[in-house]
Motif scaffolding. Structure first.
Motif, mmCIF file in Angstrom:
data_model
loop_
_atom_site.group_PDB
_atom_site.id
_atom_site.type_symbol
_atom_site.label_atom_id
_atom_site.label_comp_id
_atom_site.label_asym_id
_atom_site.label_seq_id
_atom_site.Cartn_x
_atom_site.Cartn_y
_atom_site.Cartn_z
ATOM 1 N N SER A 178 0.806 -1.203 -0.075
ATOM 2 C CA SER A 178 0.005 0.036 -0.002
ATOM 3 C C SER A 178 1.013 1.212 0.177
ATOM 4 C CB SER A 178 -1.008 -0.163 1.214
ATOM 5 O OG SER A 178 -1.587 1.283 1.389
ATOM 6 N N ARG A 191 -4.233 6.632 -2.382
ATOM 7 C CA ARG A 191 -3.662 5.420 -1.899
ATOM 8 C C ARG A 191 -3.812 4.441 -3.127
ATOM 9 N NH1 ARG A 191 -6.709 2.331 2.912
ATOM 10 N NH2 ARG A 191 -7.998 2.107 0.837
ATOM 11 N N THR A 193 -2.978 0.483 -3.851
ATOM 12 C CA THR A 193 -2.664 -0.746 -3.317
ATOM 13 C C THR A 193 -2.561 -1.883 -4.161
ATOM 14 O OG1 THR A 193 -5.341 -1.279 -3.511
ATOM 15 C CG2 THR A 193 -4.397 -0.300 -1.313
ATOM 16 N N SER A 240 -7.357 4.634 -5.069
ATOM 17 C CA SER A 240 -8.456 5.140 -4.131
ATOM 18 C C SER A 240 -8.174 6.266 -3.573
ATOM 19 C CB SER A 240 -8.939 4.185 -3.246
ATOM 20 O OG SER A 240 -7.952 3.881 -2.367
ATOM 21 N N THR A 241 -9.402 7.052 -3.390
ATOM 22 C CA THR A 241 -9.318 8.315 -2.315
ATOM 23 C C THR A 241 -9.621 8.070 -1.177
ATOM 24 O OG1 THR A 241 -9.942 9.693 -4.462
ATOM 25 C CG2 THR A 241 -10.283 10.817 -2.208
ATOM 26 N N VAL A 242 -8.847 8.507 -0.091
ATOM 27 C CA VAL A 242 -9.023 8.133 1.249
ATOM 28 C C VAL A 242 -9.218 9.209 2.202
ATOM 29 C CG1 VAL A 242 -8.007 5.914 1.156
ATOM 30 C CG2 VAL A 242 -6.688 7.778 1.583
ATOM 31 N N THR A 250 -6.693 5.416 7.552
ATOM 32 C CA THR A 250 -7.384 5.802 6.441
ATOM 33 C C THR A 250 -8.872 5.143 6.264
ATOM 34 O OG1 THR A 250 -6.390 3.859 5.125
ATOM 35 C CG2 THR A 250 -5.365 6.033 5.279
ATOM 36 N N THR A 251 -9.617 6.225 5.713
ATOM 37 C CA THR A 251 -11.086 5.711 5.515
ATOM 38 C C THR A 251 -11.442 5.844 3.918
ATOM 39 O OG1 THR A 251 -12.126 6.254 7.634
ATOM 40 C CG2 THR A 251 -13.639 5.785 6.029
ATOM 41 N N LEU A 252 -11.833 4.680 3.408
ATOM 42 C CA LEU A 252 -12.026 4.788 1.903
ATOM 43 C C LEU A 252 -13.120 5.744 1.388
ATOM 44 C CD1 LEU A 252 -11.477 3.604 -0.822
ATOM 45 C CD2 LEU A 252 -13.164 1.810 -0.423
ATOM 46 N N ASP A 254 -13.377 7.029 -2.265
ATOM 47 C CA ASP A 254 -13.627 6.480 -3.656
ATOM 48 C C ASP A 254 -12.617 5.527 -4.257
ATOM 49 O OD1 ASP A 254 -15.332 6.301 -5.950
ATOM 50 O OD2 ASP A 254 -14.184 7.994 -7.003
ATOM 51 N N ALA A 255 -13.119 4.752 -4.856
ATOM 52 C CA ALA A 255 -12.018 3.910 -5.541
ATOM 53 C C ALA A 255 -12.146 3.511 -7.035
ATOM 54 C CB ALA A 255 -11.994 2.190 -4.764
#
Length: 416
Positions: A178, A191, A193, A240-242, A250-252, A254-255
């Motif tokens: 990550s 982020r 992954t 993704s945007t976190v 981090t909290t998701l 949008d991916a």
């Protein structure tokens, strides 16, 4: 009783080997991770030396050794690794406890077989660079996983002096990484992954030879050849945007859709040659050389212009001493004292610097009274890497422990 111990330990090991994080080395970011398997604890205490035909210990690096076993042998090993990581300005310490191998050897006259599981390499790093203000990007890199090997081998005693063996390995594993990038003071970041599923086969051939030089002194030699192999890597990546909190959790938000690619990693053939002299069950001194051409281990997520691979080489000198193997009066005289020195070019080049590993090894073998079983402890003190060229030096102290349990199986009972 020993059979029950083996079954219980196999179940425990199968669970733990996939759950453990076996390294904290920043160099595990590259290739297939940090190659963690260094041999059994007995060999590791002699810097990897394995030239003698041994009837009660398994040599997992040379399948010809299975032909020398006289009793069913169960081998289990683990390590406690303490590492001080430092660069030109800072340092920090980390510890890891791992299980290193599980193997069973079965004698069948001139024939012997062996099988088991080896967690071969590990990925385990957490690297963070926080910029002082919002004018520069802050970054965090995390990685875990590694490569495991399941093997099955056969050894055959061509003569009392010469043994030949071959084994097959199925390699499998998963590496997860990550990469997080964000601006200081802004709670939103990006982020990436990556998940890599690894699989492949390889094969090893081995020879062990010994010859009497005098009535008490023997010449020992070994040869092991691992064929070139390919690791297939199926890679899944996503960006993704976190949201990022004060502790950098981090909290998701949008991916994007997953992107799947395939890569083939090449592991060149490896040749290991060893030569030594000694008196059986008394003393041994030996030297060993391993060499392998440059690998091709750059994957889609860890390929960089400042990273390359070169020829791998390892030089080892080591041996053991037993004061009196058959002493009944003194247990201390039946202890096995081991030591060795090693120098290793790992094959990894970062920032034009070859990553090298040098170390001193020590160990003691403790026989179990009334049986051929034994426990072994070992200590490795060494240095890997360098602080030059913005790199990291690892000063390590590894404590390893193994059990070699021996028993007679498959015997026909004379009385019911």
């Amino acid at each position: 009783m020993i059979k029950k111990i083996i079954v219980s330990t196999c179940l425990l090991f199968s669970f733990v080997s996939f759950a453990q994080e076996g390294t904290a080395s920043p160099y595990s970011f590259f290739g297939i991770g940090d190659v963690r398997y260094k041999g059994t604890a007995e060999m590791r205490s002699m810097a990897g030396i394995g030239v003698e035909q041994d009837s009660i210990h398994i040599n997992l690096d040379n399948p010809a050794s299975f032909a020398s076993l006289k009793l069913t042998t169960f081998a289990l090993g683990g390590s406690l690794a303490t590492t001080q990581l430092k660069n030109a300005s800072t340092s920090s310490g980390v510890q890891r406890v791992t299980l290193d191998y599980l193997a069973v050897g079965l004698p069948m006259g001139k024939l012997g077989v062996g099988f088991g599981l080896i967690p071969f390499s590990s990925v385990g790093y957490k690297i963070q660079s926080i910029a002082p203000d919002a004018s520069q990007n802050s970054k965090r890199f995390d990685g875990s996983g590694g490569l495991n090997k399941v093997f099955f081998g056969v050894g055959y005693a061509i003569s009392p002096s010469l043994s030949f063996g071959a084994d097959a390995h199925y390699n499998f594993g998963k590496i997860e990484t990550s990469n997080l990038e964000f601006l200081s003071g802004i709670p939103v970041g990006t982020r990436e992954t990556n998940n890599a599923i690894l699989s492949g086969f390889n094969f090893n051939l081995g020879l062990l030879f010994q010859k009497s030089l005098t009535k008490k002194i023997n010449l020992y030699s070994s040869l092991n050849y691992a064929r070139e192999s390919t690791l297939k890597s199926t890679n899944t990546s996503a960006i993704s945007t976190v949201l990022i909190d004060a502790q950098f959790n981090t909290t998701l938000v949008d991916a994007a859709s997953d992107v799947v690619t395939n890569a083939n990693l090449k592991i060149p053939s490896k040749l290991t040659v060893g030569l030594g002299i000694g008196a059986s069950k008394k003393w041994l001194i030996a030297a060993q050389l391993s060499t392998r051409d440059a690998a091709s281990l750059a994957n889609t997520y860890n390929s960089f212009n400042n990273v390359s691979y070169e020829k791998y080489q390892k030089y080892s000198v080591g041996g053991y001493f037993i004061p009196n193997y058959s002493s009944f009066a003194s247990y201390g005289k039946r202890l096995v004292y081991r030591a060795g020195l090693k120098y290793e070019k790992t094959g990894l080049v970062v920032n034009s610097k070859s990553i090298q590993d040098t170390g001193l090894t020590l160990g003691i073998g403790f026989p179990v009274t009334g049986s051929f079983s034994n426990a072994n402890i070992g200590l490795e003190l060494g240095k890997k890497g360098t602080t030059q060229s913005n790199l990291v030096q690892e000063n390590y102290m590894n404590f390893c422990l193994s059990l070699s349990l021996n028993d007679k199986w498959f015997q026909k009972r004379k009385y019911n």
